[in-house]
Design a protein around this motif. Structure first.
Motif, PDB file in Angstrom:
ATOM      1  N   VAL A 143       0.853  -1.185   0.000  1.00 15.16           N
ATOM      2  CA  VAL A 143       0.000   0.000   0.000  1.00 15.16           C
ATOM      3  C   VAL A 143       0.886   1.230   0.000  1.00 15.16           C
ATOM      4  CG1 VAL A 143      -1.750   1.257   1.324  1.00 15.16           C
ATOM      5  CG2 VAL A 143      -1.782  -1.241   1.285  1.00 15.16           C
ATOM      6  N   ASP A 144       0.583   2.214  -0.866  1.00 16.29           N
ATOM      7  CA  ASP A 144       1.297   3.491  -0.885  1.00 16.29           C
ATOM      8  C   ASP A 144       0.626   4.456   0.077  1.00 16.29           C
ATOM      9  OD1 ASP A 144       3.225   2.833  -2.778  1.00 16.29           O
ATOM     10  OD2 ASP A 144       1.928   3.373  -4.453  1.00 16.29           O
ATOM     11  N   VAL A 145       1.410   5.030   0.974  1.00 12.22           N
ATOM     12  CA  VAL A 145       0.916   5.996   1.956  1.00 12.22           C
ATOM     13  C   VAL A 145       1.675   7.300   1.757  1.00 12.22           C
ATOM     14  CG1 VAL A 145       0.675   6.497   4.411  1.00 12.22           C
ATOM     15  CG2 VAL A 145       0.440   4.143   3.606  1.00 12.22           C
ATOM     16  N   PRO A 146       0.953   8.418   1.517  1.00  8.99           N
ATOM     17  CA  PRO A 146       1.656   9.694   1.338  1.00  8.99           C
ATOM     18  C   PRO A 146       2.205  10.200   2.668  1.00  8.99           C
ATOM     19  CG  PRO A 146      -0.721  10.018   1.215  1.00  8.99           C
ATOM     20  CD  PRO A 146      -0.491   8.550   1.353  1.00  8.99           C
ATOM     21  N   ILE A 147       3.512  10.423   2.710  1.00 13.06           N
ATOM     22  CA  ILE A 147       4.174  10.977   3.893  1.00 13.06           C
ATOM     23  C   ILE A 147       5.006  12.162   3.421  1.00 13.06           C
ATOM     24  CG2 ILE A 147       5.833  10.546   5.741  1.00 13.06           C
ATOM     25  CD1 ILE A 147       4.971   7.620   5.676  1.00 13.06           C
ATOM     26  N   ASP A 173       4.325  14.457   1.302  1.00 14.34           N
ATOM     27  CA  ASP A 173       4.204  14.587  -0.153  1.00 14.34           C
ATOM     28  C   ASP A 173       4.936  13.516  -0.952  1.00 14.34           C
ATOM     29  OD1 ASP A 173       2.566  16.829   0.101  1.00 14.34           O
ATOM     30  OD2 ASP A 173       4.290  18.178   0.146  1.00 14.34           O
ATOM     31  N   ASP A 174       5.542  12.547  -0.303  1.00 18.77           N
ATOM     32  CA  ASP A 174       6.204  11.453  -1.001  1.00 18.77           C
ATOM     33  C   ASP A 174       5.528  10.144  -0.625  1.00 18.77           C
ATOM     34  OD1 ASP A 174       8.228  12.987  -2.271  1.00 18.77           O
ATOM     35  OD2 ASP A 174       9.364  13.029  -0.392  1.00 18.77           O
ATOM     36  N   PRO A 175       5.283   9.286  -1.609  1.00 15.23           N
ATOM     37  CA  PRO A 175       4.667   8.004  -1.264  1.00 15.23           C
ATOM     38  C   PRO A 175       5.661   7.068  -0.576  1.00 15.23           C
ATOM     39  CG  PRO A 175       5.128   8.108  -3.614  1.00 15.23           C
ATOM     40  CD  PRO A 175       5.475   9.452  -3.040  1.00 15.23           C
ATOM     41  N   ALA A 176       5.194   6.375   0.431  1.00 16.32           N
ATOM     42  CA  ALA A 176       5.990   5.357   1.129  1.00 16.32           C
ATOM     43  C   ALA A 176       5.224   4.043   1.017  1.00 16.32           C
ATOM     44  CB  ALA A 176       6.191   5.741   2.587  1.00 16.32           C
ATOM     45  N   GLU A 177       5.931   2.963   0.761  1.00 21.85           N
ATOM     46  CA  GLU A 177       5.287   1.666   0.615  1.00 21.85           C
ATOM     47  C   GLU A 177       5.306   0.899   1.929  1.00 21.85           C
ATOM     48  OE1 GLU A 177       7.206  -0.426  -2.562  1.00 21.85           O
ATOM     49  OE2 GLU A 177       6.122   0.699  -4.091  1.00 21.85           O
TER      50      GLU A 177
END
Length: 56
Positions: A12-16, A18-22
């Motif tokens: 799942v990609d989570v925006p942290i 402004d950058d996506p973290a998997e």
């Protein structure tokens, strides 16, 4: 740790910031559980009240 909402082999990609973290499903919560955790932490300041923690 996640709440079983998402299978552990799903990413799942989570925006942290402004950058996506998997994250895998092992670390995903449903929206209601996540919101409860945030509100509990704001009220108590105690991370131990939020469930199981693990080092990433």
């Amino acid at each position: 740790m996640g709440d079983g909402t998402t299978p552990s082999d799903t990413v799942v990609d989570v925006p942290i910031m402004d950058d996506p973290a998997e994250f895998t499903g092992d670390f995903v919560l449903n929206v209601d559980r996540a919101w409860t955790c945030v509100c509990t932490f704001i009220q108590t300041g105690a991370p131990s009240d939020l469930g199981q923690w693990c080092t990433l």
